[in-house]
Design a protein around this motif. Structure first.
Motif, PDB file in Angstrom:
ATOM      1  N   PHE A 240       0.843  -1.201   0.000  1.00  0.00           N
ATOM      2  CA  PHE A 240       0.000   0.000   0.000  1.00  0.00           C
ATOM      3  C   PHE A 240       0.883   1.258   0.000  1.00  0.00           C
ATOM      4  N   VAL A 241       1.884   1.247   0.883  1.00  0.00           N
ATOM      5  CA  VAL A 241       2.799   2.387   1.007  1.00  0.00           C
ATOM      6  C   VAL A 241       3.605   2.563  -0.280  1.00  0.00           C
ATOM      7  N   ASP A 242       4.109   1.469  -0.831  1.00  0.00           N
ATOM      8  CA  ASP A 242       4.940   1.549  -2.040  1.00  0.00           C
ATOM      9  C   ASP A 242       4.170   2.130  -3.217  1.00  0.00           C
ATOM     10  N   TYR A 243       2.905   1.705  -3.357  1.00  0.00           N
ATOM     11  CA  TYR A 243       2.107   2.222  -4.475  1.00  0.00           C
ATOM     12  C   TYR A 243       1.897   3.727  -4.320  1.00  0.00           C
ATOM     13  N   HIS A 244       1.578   4.149  -3.113  1.00  0.00           N
ATOM     14  CA  HIS A 244       1.331   5.585  -2.902  1.00  0.00           C
ATOM     15  C   HIS A 244       2.613   6.404  -3.087  1.00  0.00           C
ATOM     16  N   ASN A 245       3.742   5.858  -2.646  1.00  0.00           N
ATOM     17  CA  ASN A 245       5.006   6.573  -2.836  1.00  0.00           C
ATOM     18  C   ASN A 245       5.379   6.675  -4.313  1.00  0.00           C
ATOM     19  N   ALA A 246       5.078   5.630  -5.079  1.00  0.00           N
ATOM     20  CA  ALA A 246       5.395   5.634  -6.505  1.00  0.00           C
ATOM     21  C   ALA A 246       4.450   6.532  -7.294  1.00  0.00           C
ATOM     22  N   LYS A 247       3.196   6.639  -6.822  1.00  0.00           N
ATOM     23  CA  LYS A 247       2.190   7.442  -7.532  1.00  0.00           C
ATOM     24  C   LYS A 247       1.453   8.328  -6.524  1.00  0.00           C
ATOM     25  N   PRO A 248       2.136   9.322  -5.981  1.00  0.00           N
ATOM     26  CA  PRO A 248       1.557  10.113  -4.893  1.00  0.00           C
ATOM     27  C   PRO A 248       0.335  10.941  -5.286  1.00  0.00           C
ATOM     28  N   LYS A 249       0.115  11.116  -6.582  1.00  0.00           N
ATOM     29  CA  LYS A 249      -1.047  11.903  -7.011  1.00  0.00           C
ATOM     30  C   LYS A 249      -2.229  11.024  -7.414  1.00  0.00           C
TER      31      LYS A 249
ATOM     32  N   PHE B 243      -5.172   9.021  -6.397  1.00  0.00           N
ATOM     33  CA  PHE B 243      -6.047   8.798  -5.261  1.00  0.00           C
ATOM     34  C   PHE B 243      -7.261   7.943  -5.632  1.00  0.00           C
ATOM     35  N   GLU B 244      -7.094   7.115  -6.667  1.00  0.00           N
ATOM     36  CA  GLU B 244      -8.141   6.166  -7.011  1.00  0.00           C
ATOM     37  C   GLU B 244      -7.971   4.922  -6.118  1.00  0.00           C
ATOM     38  N   PRO B 245      -8.864   4.726  -5.161  1.00  0.00           N
ATOM     39  CA  PRO B 245      -8.678   3.638  -4.199  1.00  0.00           C
ATOM     40  C   PRO B 245      -8.583   2.253  -4.842  1.00  0.00           C
ATOM     41  N   LEU B 246      -9.343   2.000  -5.891  1.00  0.00           N
ATOM     42  CA  LEU B 246      -9.347   0.654  -6.465  1.00  0.00           C
ATOM     43  C   LEU B 246      -8.000   0.279  -7.080  1.00  0.00           C
ATOM     44  N   ARG B 247      -7.299   1.247  -7.647  1.00  0.00           N
ATOM     45  CA  ARG B 247      -5.972   0.929  -8.196  1.00  0.00           C
ATOM     46  C   ARG B 247      -4.992   0.601  -7.068  1.00  0.00           C
ATOM     47  N   LEU B 248      -5.085   1.312  -5.985  1.00  0.00           N
ATOM     48  CA  LEU B 248      -4.220   1.065  -4.840  1.00  0.00           C
ATOM     49  C   LEU B 248      -4.538  -0.301  -4.210  1.00  0.00           C
ATOM     50  N   ILE B 249      -5.839  -0.573  -4.066  1.00  0.00           N
ATOM     51  CA  ILE B 249      -6.255  -1.852  -3.496  1.00  0.00           C
ATOM     52  C   ILE B 249      -5.833  -3.010  -4.395  1.00  0.00           C
ATOM     53  N   ASP B 250      -5.903  -2.798  -5.706  1.00  0.00           N
ATOM     54  CA  ASP B 250      -5.503  -3.858  -6.631  1.00  0.00           C
ATOM     55  C   ASP B 250      -4.003  -4.148  -6.532  1.00  0.00           C
ATOM     56  N   ALA B 251      -3.204  -3.104  -6.349  1.00  0.00           N
ATOM     57  CA  ALA B 251      -1.768  -3.306  -6.178  1.00  0.00           C
ATOM     58  C   ALA B 251      -1.488  -4.118  -4.910  1.00  0.00           C
ATOM     59  N   GLN B 252      -2.228  -3.833  -3.873  1.00  0.00           N
ATOM     60  CA  GLN B 252      -2.094  -4.566  -2.610  1.00  0.00           C
ATOM     61  C   GLN B 252      -2.523  -6.023  -2.802  1.00  0.00           C
ATOM     62  N   TYR B 253      -3.631  -6.226  -3.487  1.00  0.00           N
ATOM     63  CA  TYR B 253      -4.135  -7.576  -3.773  1.00  0.00           C
ATOM     64  C   TYR B 253      -3.101  -8.388  -4.550  1.00  0.00           C
ATOM     65  N   THR B 254      -2.507  -7.788  -5.564  1.00  0.00           N
ATOM     66  CA  THR B 254      -1.524  -8.487  -6.396  1.00  0.00           C
ATOM     67  C   THR B 254      -0.292  -8.880  -5.598  1.00  0.00           C
ATOM     68  N   ALA B 255       0.180  -7.959  -4.753  1.00  0.00           N
ATOM     69  CA  ALA B 255       1.358  -8.248  -3.933  1.00  0.00           C
ATOM     70  C   ALA B 255       1.081  -9.393  -2.960  1.00  0.00           C
ATOM     71  N   CYS B 256      -0.101  -9.383  -2.353  1.00  0.00           N
ATOM     72  CA  CYS B 256      -0.459 -10.447  -1.420  1.00  0.00           C
ATOM     73  C   CYS B 256      -0.621 -11.779  -2.151  1.00  0.00           C
ATOM     74  N   LYS B 257      -1.247 -11.755  -3.321  1.00  0.00           N
ATOM     75  CA  LYS B 257      -1.437 -12.998  -4.087  1.00  0.00           C
ATOM     76  C   LYS B 257      -0.102 -13.600  -4.488  1.00  0.00           C
ATOM     77  N   ASP B 258       0.843 -12.752  -4.871  1.00  0.00           N
ATOM     78  CA  ASP B 258       2.186 -13.246  -5.215  1.00  0.00           C
ATOM     79  C   ASP B 258       2.842 -13.915  -4.007  1.00  0.00           C
ATOM     80  N   LEU B 259       2.670 -13.311  -2.838  1.00  0.00           N
ATOM     81  CA  LEU B 259       3.208 -13.906  -1.611  1.00  0.00           C
ATOM     82  C   LEU B 259       2.590 -15.278  -1.367  1.00  0.00           C
ATOM     83  N   PHE B 260       1.266 -15.360  -1.475  1.00  0.00           N
ATOM     84  CA  PHE B 260       0.571 -16.628  -1.233  1.00  0.00           C
ATOM     85  C   PHE B 260       1.020 -17.694  -2.234  1.00  0.00           C
ATOM     86  N   SER B 261       1.104 -17.319  -3.499  1.00  0.00           N
ATOM     87  CA  SER B 261       1.498 -18.281  -4.534  1.00  0.00           C
ATOM     88  C   SER B 261       2.877 -18.848  -4.251  1.00  0.00           C
TER      89      SER B 261
END
Length: 292
Positions: A243-252, A254-272
């Motif tokens: 969540f932090v990395d996405y916001h730092n990379a794209k600080p402007k 503020f579309e929540p779904l894109r941020l949430i999707d980045a978090q989802y992808t990172a977690c899914k990669d961890l699980f896989s």
């Protein structure tokens, strides 16, 4: 498909030399990511909950998330209650839809631990759900439970046999040198103890404190009978950091779904990564075929 009981799943894992990955869910997004990762690898998965997470969201909300994610999934999914000391909460989980429950009375002397675990055994049988119990004290921090290294007690194989013989567990949690949380220094895992406990109990072992262990350690533990491996701390860090990395990379942005999707992808990669590392790939359909 409906949620499955953990007992036959872990027996299949132990018999076929793999371990089922068990992740402590945070929210609905992490549940979706767990199940999707399992689907992509045709693997079983265990969605775990801490008492603290249930207190925050509620029993009903969590069950609805996991059932929704699992109902159209072709892979086995377990909803498991991780370390819990509250028997009323344990029974409510079994009533509400958990398919596995855990009593952690490891801080008490052997006989008191066994007596409390037998009460939970009755609950598991009443609702036809799996059960995990713990003997020995695993060091580290698990949610609000803290066990200092000086207070940790490795599990004695003879005591383990008495304990497991009396309870007919789906999973046996024991202290073998692993720790909850991140390791400070190299963990000293007692592989001989793992082998001795599994030889004595013939019960699938739940290896707690999986975050930070090496691939070699995982492989050795699985080869000696560890059939369930818990990952919690690693998920918490990826959940927050992505969540932090996405916001730092794209600080402007503020579309929540894109941020949430980045978090989802990172977690899914961890699980896989963990599912495949533990040998779960292609075990989902194999387990279901064996159950027919």
């Amino acid at each position: 498909m409906p949620l499955v009981n953990m007992k036959p799943l872990l027996r299949d894992a132990m018999d076929n030399n793999y371990a089922v990955a068990a992740f402590n869910l945070v929210d609905y997004g992490t549940v979706k990511a767990m199940v999707k990762a399992a689907e992509e690898l045709n693997a079983p998965v265990i969605c775990q909950t801490s008492s603290k997470t249930i207190d925050y969201w509620s029993h009903e909300e969590i069950v609805s998330w996991v059932r929704t994610a699992a109902e159209n999934s072709p892979v086995p999914v377990v909803l498991h209650l991780d370390h819990c000391k509250d028997i009323a909460m344990i029974e409510k989980c079994a009533q509400t839809g958990w398919t596995s429950i855990m009593i952690d009375a490891s801080e008490f002397p052997f006989e008191e631990n066994l007596e409390m675990s037998k009460r939970v055994r009755d609950i598991a049988e009443k609702y036809n759900v799996g059960m995990e119990a713990e003997l020995g004290q695993i060091m580290g921090v698990e949610d609000d439970m803290v066990v200092d290294e000086a207070d940790s007690v490795l599990t004695d194989p003879e005591d383990a046999k008495k304990f497991c013989d009396a309870l007919d567990l789906s999973a046996f949690a024991c202290a073998v040198g692993t720790a909850h949380g991140f390791y400070h220094g190299e963990p000293v895992v007692d592989f001989d103890r793992i082998a001795a406990i599994n030889a004595a109990t013939k019960t699938p072992m739940a290896l707690h404190g999986g975050t930070g262990l090496s691939d070699e350690t995982f492989a050795k533990a699985i080869a000696r009978g560890s059939a369930k491996i818990n990952i919690s701390t690693n998920l918490k860090h990826v959940f927050v950091q992505s969540f932090v990395d996405y916001h730092n990379a794209k600080p402007k942005d503020f579309e929540p779904l894109r941020l949430i999707d980045a978090q989802y992808t990172a977690c899914k990669d961890l699980f896989s990564g963990f599912i495949e590392k533990f040998g779960g790939k292609d075990r989902g359909s194999a387990f279901l075929s064996n159950m027919k």
